[in-house]
Design an enzyme around this catalytic site. Structure first.
Site, mmCIF file in Angstrom:
data_model
loop_
_atom_site.group_PDB
_atom_site.id
_atom_site.type_symbol
_atom_site.label_atom_id
_atom_site.label_comp_id
_atom_site.label_asym_id
_atom_site.label_seq_id
_atom_site.Cartn_x
_atom_site.Cartn_y
_atom_site.Cartn_z
ATOM 1 N N HIS A 54 0.869 -1.174 0.000
ATOM 2 C CA HIS A 54 0.000 0.000 0.000
ATOM 3 C C HIS A 54 0.916 1.238 0.000
ATOM 4 O O HIS A 54 2.012 1.195 0.541
ATOM 5 C CB HIS A 54 -0.831 -0.055 1.286
ATOM 6 C CG HIS A 54 -1.897 0.974 1.415
ATOM 7 N ND1 HIS A 54 -1.653 2.265 1.804
ATOM 8 C CD2 HIS A 54 -3.241 0.893 1.226
ATOM 9 C CE1 HIS A 54 -2.797 2.948 1.860
ATOM 10 N NE2 HIS A 54 -3.780 2.129 1.509
ATOM 11 N N ASP A 102 2.917 -4.680 7.957
ATOM 12 C CA ASP A 102 1.693 -3.890 7.844
ATOM 13 C C ASP A 102 0.536 -4.883 8.006
ATOM 14 O O ASP A 102 0.223 -5.653 7.093
ATOM 15 C CB ASP A 102 1.674 -3.212 6.464
ATOM 16 C CG ASP A 102 0.363 -2.491 6.196
ATOM 17 O OD1 ASP A 102 -0.573 -2.610 7.006
ATOM 18 O OD2 ASP A 102 0.282 -1.821 5.154
ATOM 19 N N GLN A 112 -4.710 -5.406 7.004
ATOM 20 C CA GLN A 112 -5.697 -6.314 6.419
ATOM 21 C C GLN A 112 -5.620 -7.701 7.033
ATOM 22 O O GLN A 112 -6.384 -8.583 6.654
ATOM 23 C CB GLN A 112 -5.508 -6.410 4.889
ATOM 24 C CG GLN A 112 -5.636 -5.087 4.177
ATOM 25 C CD GLN A 112 -7.058 -4.521 4.220
ATOM 26 O OE1 GLN A 112 -8.029 -5.232 4.513
ATOM 27 N NE2 GLN A 112 -7.188 -3.246 3.929
ATOM 28 N N LYS A 119 -10.433 -0.862 10.246
ATOM 29 C CA LYS A 119 -10.525 -2.054 9.391
ATOM 30 C C LYS A 119 -10.925 -3.279 10.215
ATOM 31 O O LYS A 119 -11.238 -4.318 9.652
ATOM 32 C CB LYS A 119 -9.188 -2.343 8.714
ATOM 33 C CG LYS A 119 -8.524 -1.119 8.144
ATOM 34 C CD LYS A 119 -8.433 -1.141 6.662
ATOM 35 C CE LYS A 119 -7.609 0.032 6.195
ATOM 36 N NZ LYS A 119 -8.012 0.523 4.894
ATOM 37 N N CYS A 150 -4.739 2.341 -3.693
ATOM 38 C CA CYS A 150 -3.518 2.888 -3.073
ATOM 39 C C CYS A 150 -2.349 1.925 -3.247
ATOM 40 O O CYS A 150 -1.532 1.747 -2.328
ATOM 41 C CB CYS A 150 -3.724 3.199 -1.595
ATOM 42 S SG CYS A 150 -4.902 4.515 -1.325
HETATM 43 N N1 PMP Z 1 -1.923 -0.702 4.696
HETATM 44 C C1 PMP Z 1 -2.887 -1.424 4.129
HETATM 45 C C2 PMP Z 1 -2.581 -2.809 3.656
HETATM 46 C C3 PMP Z 1 -4.160 -0.883 3.973
HETATM 47 O O1 PMP Z 1 -5.139 -1.615 3.417
HETATM 48 C C4 PMP Z 1 -4.412 0.432 4.421
HETATM 49 C C5 PMP Z 1 -5.776 1.076 4.242
HETATM 50 N N2 PMP Z 1 -6.344 0.886 2.988
HETATM 51 C C6 PMP Z 1 -3.377 1.134 5.009
HETATM 52 C C7 PMP Z 1 -2.146 0.538 5.138
HETATM 53 C C8 PMP Z 1 -3.555 2.535 5.521
HETATM 54 O O2 PMP Z 1 -4.440 2.536 6.581
HETATM 55 P P1 PMP Z 1 -5.037 3.904 7.155
HETATM 56 O O3 PMP Z 1 -5.583 4.650 5.978
HETATM 57 O O4 PMP Z 1 -6.085 3.464 8.108
HETATM 58 O O5 PMP Z 1 -3.904 4.622 7.815
#
Ligand code: PMP
Length: 423
Positions: A140, A217, A220, A243, A381
């Site tokens: 991401h 990270d 998910q 999430k 993203c």
């Molecule tokens: N890492 C992953 C794998 C994500 O799916 C996301 C959110 N789509 C993020 C980081 C960023 O999370 P946040 O926008 O809640 O900071």
């Protein structure tokens, strides 16, 4: 059509069986009663943000109505009660990921801030020109851009571990990237765009053998499976509350205690200091050193309630339910003419990305919305991943513990109509 899962599985402690009745579980989520454009809501965008159960909404409401005050600095009763509830939430999150100590749980805004914090503190202090970090093609943007900012500042080298065309993380190729200059490996546990579960144990072991630290990270991963910091032996683990059925504006950075102790503050301000004079300030021990200013008090309490909720349902039961949804969705969608599933890794969480011949992903999303079905369309993203796969965008159905086999049927039936419109 398959019957919705109502199943029995071992709970997180593996001690006794718990049953998972999705229709009963759905009653916990008031928003699922909504209708969208006259149709029942089919919410398939939990990877972007999951809906919240009443237990979370109530915990936040009750906190605001009964114990709310600022934390950590008041002598009055409300402030002490709010502090107790806030710190109790930290302990709940510790237990949720089986960290060794609540001092290893830092509350920040979410995964994005988690990773920026590690880059700005650990990265600035311990990485210098020529040091290498390894990311993967699955990342991401929030696990790419903070490292690029550090690269500009410090001259570090960013290497990228490859995936295959199905989205599998290629462990041997990753191992070849490790070198005596590798300081940090920062990799996703589960890909938000493809659902790939990466082989985190092997990644961590190989990185540690090479003398590198590991940041995962886990954004998910935490909604879909039990994670155990002590068993993983990971150095940093990042995730967002929203999430995992909790509120926005709160997330957790886990860091090993001995590592956090070596790191300088992230932001300066109230709450994170021991003493301040104009000549010099001294700082608290972690986690407070990294929590400058008034924290997201009510949101932390809500996140604690989300952790309790998932634990009470049993994460193995949730995982089994979602794996059944994933299998059924993969089967139904791959049978649709002109549709191609993107991401067919051997191990996946319940996320299904797809493209349809001759139809832009945004058009798929817009037409599905008319049927009350919420999916995401775009690059998720993860632009470097899309480029690796030769795609501009995908549509993505991401499942949560409240989804049913009927939701999968609704998606597949609506996609047939999309196909007919564009045929
Ligand atoms: N890492 C992953 C794998 C994500 O799916 C996301 C959110 N789509 C993020 C980081 C960023 O999370 P946040 O926008 O809640 O900071």
């Amino acid at each position: 059509m398959l019957a919705s899962t109502s199943r029995t599985a071992m709970n997180d402690e593996g001690r006794h069986s718990v049953s998972f009745d999705v229709h009963r579980v759905r009653e916990d989520f008031p928003i699922l009663k909504r209708r969208i454009r006259g149709r029942p809501l089919v919410y398939l965008d939990s990877a972007a943000s999951a809906q919240k159960p009443k237990a979370v909404l109530d915990a936040m409401q009750v906190a605001q109505e009964t114990i709310y005050a600022n934390v950590h600095r008041g002598v009055h009763t409300l402030s002490q009660e709010a502090t107790d509830a806030f710190e109790a939430a930290r302990e709940k999150l510790r237990a949720f990921i089986n960290a060794a100590s609540a001092d290893e749980i830092i509350f920040v805004r979410g995964a994005t801030e988690d990773i920026n914090l590690v880059a700005a503190t650990y990265g600035r202090k311990f990485l210098s020109a020529g040091d290498e970090i390894i990311l993967s093609e699955l990342e991401h943007h929030s696990n790419i851009v903070p490292w690029q900012l550090l690269q500009t500042e410090k001259g570090i080298v960013i290497k990228v571990a490859p995936i295959d065309d199905d989205g599998n993380f290629l462990l041997p190729a990753f191992e070849k990237l490790l070198s005596p200059r590798t300081r940090l490996v920062a990799i996703t546990h589960v890909s938000n765009a493809l659902g790939t579960v990466t082989p985190v144990r092997a990644i961590i072991e190989a990185a540690h053998r090479a003398g590198a630290k590991v940041l995962l990270d886990g954004c998910q991963a935490v909604p879909h499976m039990a994670v155990d910091m002590q068993a993983l032996d990971v150095d940093f683990y990042a995730f967002s509350g929203h999430k995992m059925y909790g509120p926005t504006g709160i997330g957790v950075l886990y860091g090993k205690k001995e590592l956090l102790a070596t790191m300088p503050p992230y932001q300066g301000g109230g709450e994170m200091i021991s003493t301040v004079t104009f000549a010099k300030s001294t700082f608290k021990e972690p986690p407070h050193r990294f929590e400058a200013g008034t924290p997201a008090i009510v949101e932390a309490i809500g996140l604690g309630a989300a952790a309790d909720y998932l634990t009470a349902l049993g994460r193995e039961a949730v995982r089994a339910h979602e794996q059944a949804l994933l299998a059924y969705a993969s089967q139904r969608l791959s049978a649709l003419p002109g549709l191609q599933i993107v991401g067919r890794a051997a191990e996946k969480a319940a996320i299904v990305s797809f493209v349809m011949e001759g139809v832009h992903a945004h058009d798929i999303g817009t037409i599905l919305d008319r049927a009350g079905i919420a999916v995401r369309a775009g690059h998720h993203c993860a632009q470097p991943l899309m480029e690796r796969l030769g795609l501009a965008a995908t549509a993505r159905a991401s499942f949560g513990l409240y989804n049913t086999m009927e939701d999968v049927d609704a998606l597949a039936d609506a996609l047939k109509i999309v196909r007919e419109i564009f045929a």
